[in-house]
Scaffold this motif. Structure first.
Motif, PDB file in Angstrom:
ATOM      1  N   ALA A 215       0.766  -1.179  -0.190  1.00  0.00           N
ATOM      2  CA  ALA A 215       0.141  -0.141   0.093  1.00  0.00           C
ATOM      3  C   ALA A 215       0.666   1.391   0.222  1.00  0.00           C
ATOM      4  O   ALA A 215       0.517   2.256  -0.688  1.00  0.00           O
ATOM      5  CB  ALA A 215      -0.901  -0.092   1.252  1.00  0.00           C
ATOM      6  N   LEU A 216       2.014   1.280   0.669  1.00  0.00           N
ATOM      7  CA  LEU A 216       2.865   2.434   0.791  1.00  0.00           C
ATOM      8  C   LEU A 216       3.335   2.797  -0.875  1.00  0.00           C
ATOM      9  O   LEU A 216       3.546   3.893  -1.031  1.00  0.00           O
ATOM     10  CB  LEU A 216       4.011   2.067   2.029  1.00  0.00           C
ATOM     11  CG  LEU A 216       4.949   3.460   2.056  1.00  0.00           C
ATOM     12  CD1 LEU A 216       4.301   4.649   2.557  1.00  0.00           C
ATOM     13  CD2 LEU A 216       5.895   2.699   3.039  1.00  0.00           C
ATOM     14  N   TYR A 217       3.685   1.547  -1.167  1.00  0.00           N
ATOM     15  CA  TYR A 217       4.460   1.765  -2.645  1.00  0.00           C
ATOM     16  C   TYR A 217       3.516   2.133  -3.652  1.00  0.00           C
ATOM     17  O   TYR A 217       3.465   3.319  -4.338  1.00  0.00           O
ATOM     18  CB  TYR A 217       4.646   0.335  -3.082  1.00  0.00           C
ATOM     19  CG  TYR A 217       5.391   0.380  -4.514  1.00  0.00           C
ATOM     20  CD1 TYR A 217       6.588   1.157  -5.098  1.00  0.00           C
ATOM     21  CD2 TYR A 217       4.480  -0.249  -5.427  1.00  0.00           C
ATOM     22  CE1 TYR A 217       7.057   1.108  -6.337  1.00  0.00           C
ATOM     23  CE2 TYR A 217       4.769  -0.252  -6.871  1.00  0.00           C
ATOM     24  CZ  TYR A 217       5.857   0.350  -7.235  1.00  0.00           C
ATOM     25  OH  TYR A 217       6.439   0.522  -8.517  1.00  0.00           O
ATOM     26  N   GLN A 218       2.325   1.781  -3.374  1.00  0.00           N
ATOM     27  CA  GLN A 218       1.068   2.356  -4.346  1.00  0.00           C
ATOM     28  C   GLN A 218       0.771   3.799  -4.124  1.00  0.00           C
ATOM     29  O   GLN A 218       0.453   4.379  -4.880  1.00  0.00           O
ATOM     30  CB  GLN A 218      -0.218   1.581  -4.224  1.00  0.00           C
ATOM     31  CG  GLN A 218      -0.097   0.178  -5.128  1.00  0.00           C
ATOM     32  CD  GLN A 218      -1.477  -0.690  -4.734  1.00  0.00           C
ATOM     33  OE1 GLN A 218      -2.372  -0.068  -4.499  1.00  0.00           O
ATOM     34  NE2 GLN A 218      -1.479  -1.656  -5.656  1.00  0.00           N
ATOM     35  N   LEU A 219       0.702   4.079  -2.640  1.00  0.00           N
ATOM     36  CA  LEU A 219       0.444   5.504  -2.268  1.00  0.00           C
ATOM     37  C   LEU A 219       1.440   6.585  -3.112  1.00  0.00           C
ATOM     38  O   LEU A 219       1.047   7.523  -3.502  1.00  0.00           O
ATOM     39  CB  LEU A 219       0.629   5.604  -0.816  1.00  0.00           C
ATOM     40  CG  LEU A 219       0.123   7.000  -0.252  1.00  0.00           C
ATOM     41  CD1 LEU A 219      -1.405   7.197  -0.416  1.00  0.00           C
ATOM     42  CD2 LEU A 219       0.631   7.218   1.251  1.00  0.00           C
TER      43      LEU A 219
ATOM     44  N   SER B  65       3.274   5.689  -5.912  1.00  0.00           N
ATOM     45  CA  SER B  65       3.390   5.412  -7.286  1.00  0.00           C
ATOM     46  C   SER B  65       2.104   5.513  -8.027  1.00  0.00           C
ATOM     47  O   SER B  65       1.757   6.148  -9.190  1.00  0.00           O
ATOM     48  CB  SER B  65       3.874   4.168  -7.540  1.00  0.00           C
ATOM     49  OG  SER B  65       3.131   3.210  -6.970  1.00  0.00           O
ATOM     50  N   GLU B  66       1.090   5.180  -7.362  1.00  0.00           N
ATOM     51  CA  GLU B  66      -0.365   5.136  -8.164  1.00  0.00           C
ATOM     52  C   GLU B  66      -1.511   5.267  -6.924  1.00  0.00           C
ATOM     53  O   GLU B  66      -2.041   4.326  -6.652  1.00  0.00           O
ATOM     54  CB  GLU B  66      -0.673   4.139  -8.955  1.00  0.00           C
ATOM     55  CG  GLU B  66      -0.355   2.565  -8.253  1.00  0.00           C
ATOM     56  CD  GLU B  66      -0.604   1.518  -9.370  1.00  0.00           C
ATOM     57  OE1 GLU B  66      -0.852   1.846 -10.408  1.00  0.00           O
ATOM     58  OE2 GLU B  66      -0.153   0.465  -8.865  1.00  0.00           O
ATOM     59  N   PRO B  67      -1.603   6.421  -6.074  1.00  0.00           N
ATOM     60  CA  PRO B  67      -2.470   6.711  -4.906  1.00  0.00           C
ATOM     61  C   PRO B  67      -4.129   6.501  -5.138  1.00  0.00           C
ATOM     62  O   PRO B  67      -4.428   6.260  -4.313  1.00  0.00           O
ATOM     63  CB  PRO B  67      -2.099   8.135  -4.678  1.00  0.00           C
ATOM     64  CG  PRO B  67      -1.748   8.866  -5.803  1.00  0.00           C
ATOM     65  CD  PRO B  67      -0.861   7.714  -6.585  1.00  0.00           C
ATOM     66  N   TYR B  68      -4.342   6.750  -6.527  1.00  0.00           N
ATOM     67  CA  TYR B  68      -5.765   6.589  -6.721  1.00  0.00           C
ATOM     68  C   TYR B  68      -6.376   5.457  -7.541  1.00  0.00           C
ATOM     69  O   TYR B  68      -7.418   5.423  -7.805  1.00  0.00           O
ATOM     70  CB  TYR B  68      -6.198   7.873  -7.751  1.00  0.00           C
ATOM     71  CG  TYR B  68      -5.743   9.009  -6.995  1.00  0.00           C
ATOM     72  CD1 TYR B  68      -5.863   9.612  -5.596  1.00  0.00           C
ATOM     73  CD2 TYR B  68      -5.054  10.097  -7.848  1.00  0.00           C
ATOM     74  CE1 TYR B  68      -5.545  10.573  -5.182  1.00  0.00           C
ATOM     75  CE2 TYR B  68      -4.682  11.314  -7.292  1.00  0.00           C
ATOM     76  CZ  TYR B  68      -4.733  11.399  -5.862  1.00  0.00           C
ATOM     77  OH  TYR B  68      -4.199  12.803  -5.310  1.00  0.00           O
ATOM     78  N   ARG B  69      -5.531   4.351  -7.493  1.00  0.00           N
ATOM     79  CA  ARG B  69      -5.722   3.053  -8.026  1.00  0.00           C
ATOM     80  C   ARG B  69      -6.604   2.302  -7.161  1.00  0.00           C
ATOM     81  O   ARG B  69      -6.373   2.212  -6.012  1.00  0.00           O
ATOM     82  CB  ARG B  69      -4.459   2.239  -8.402  1.00  0.00           C
ATOM     83  CG  ARG B  69      -4.752   0.991  -9.112  1.00  0.00           C
ATOM     84  CD  ARG B  69      -3.567   0.171  -9.252  1.00  0.00           C
ATOM     85  NE  ARG B  69      -4.103  -1.242  -9.729  1.00  0.00           N
ATOM     86  CZ  ARG B  69      -3.050  -2.357  -9.851  1.00  0.00           C
ATOM     87  NH1 ARG B  69      -1.878  -1.950  -9.625  1.00  0.00           N
ATOM     88  NH2 ARG B  69      -3.232  -3.267 -10.549  1.00  0.00           N
ATOM     89  N   TRP B  70      -7.915   2.042  -7.658  1.00  0.00           N
ATOM     90  CA  TRP B  70      -8.960   1.352  -7.040  1.00  0.00           C
ATOM     91  C   TRP B  70      -8.845  -0.197  -7.319  1.00  0.00           C
ATOM     92  O   TRP B  70      -9.211  -0.376  -8.468  1.00  0.00           O
ATOM     93  CB  TRP B  70     -10.095   1.948  -7.160  1.00  0.00           C
ATOM     94  CG  TRP B  70     -10.945   1.389  -6.107  1.00  0.00           C
ATOM     95  CD1 TRP B  70     -11.796   0.122  -6.305  1.00  0.00           C
ATOM     96  CD2 TRP B  70     -11.760   2.114  -5.369  1.00  0.00           C
ATOM     97  NE1 TRP B  70     -12.518   0.061  -5.052  1.00  0.00           N
ATOM     98  CE2 TRP B  70     -12.719   1.345  -4.561  1.00  0.00           C
ATOM     99  CE3 TRP B  70     -11.819   3.351  -4.712  1.00  0.00           C
ATOM    100  CZ2 TRP B  70     -13.551   1.704  -3.425  1.00  0.00           C
ATOM    101  CZ3 TRP B  70     -12.632   3.838  -3.659  1.00  0.00           C
ATOM    102  CH2 TRP B  70     -13.406   2.910  -3.002  1.00  0.00           C
TER     103      TRP B  70
END
Length: 216
Positions: free
Chosen positions: A171-175, A177-182
């Protein structure tokens, strides 16, 4: 209350704290949810990663102005945000670091380190208390549902916590790199759910057939 935050992937968490800031109070009531839990690890990991990322977003948004949050939600709301939302995320992120450090220090038998020294008993007590409280709460829930025969699964709590840590770091990585990906959760995979859906579909088909025959 400011509308619906379309950029927060756990919008319910954000909305709950906004309700508190506007003076409302959320309560729980006795009910049954038939929502299906993820049936596969991949689906579970994506769901938990989304939750963790959303909690990071929620914490970041509401802690932009800590004094204003304290003023709006009061001390309880402020502490709840940091303990429940921030605390869960921080615990999941640091759990593997602490466990690895403690394992290395145990193998070395001595030396400094984060988990070594006078605070080692405190770390061990904290982790043990977390495991025990999780298991006790789980057993209480199973007992209320008459499902204590499933209680053996709670012995895997340490493994579950490790999986939560994987989700938190993902989640931290996604926050970043792609924070709004659902990442949506898959449903309809459980045999019981499929069976129920099939039964409902069959019943609906028979009802429709009876209606057609009635109005012929």
């Amino acid at each position: 209350m400011g509308g619906w935050d379309a950029y927060n992937v756990t919008e319910d968490a954000d909305l709950g704290f906004r309700l508190a800031r506007f003076g409302y109070r959320s309560t729980t009531f006795a009910s049954t949810t038939f929502e299906e839990a993820p049936a596969r690890f991949g689906g579970w990991l994506r769901q938990r990663s989304r939750w963790m990322k959303g909690w990071m977003q929620t914490w970041s948004v509401h802690m932009r102005r800590p004094r204003q949050l304290w003023k709006d939600a009061g001390a309880k709301g402020f502490l709840t945000l940091n303990a429940i939302i921030g605390g869960n995320v921080l615990t999941a992120l640091t759990f593997p670091i602490l466990m690895i450090d403690m394992a290395l220090r145990s193998l070395e038998g001595a030396g400094g380190g984060f988990a070594a020294g006078a605070v080692t008993p405190l770390h061990l007590t904290t982790i043990a208390a977390g495991f025990v409280s999780t298991i006790v709460v789980g057993l209480m829930g199973l007992a209320r549902r008459g499902q204590l025969r499933q209680g053996w699964i709670l012995a895997l709590t340490p493994i579950y916590w490790a999986c939560l840590s994987i989700a938190a770091w993902r989640a931290l990585y996604q926050l970043l790199s792609e924070p709004y990906r659902w990442e949506k959760t898959e449903h309809g995979l459980s045999p019981q759910i499929r069976s129920a859906a099939t039964s409902q579909g069959t019943a609906s088909h028979h009802m429709a057939a009876r209606r057609r025959q009635r109005y012929r």
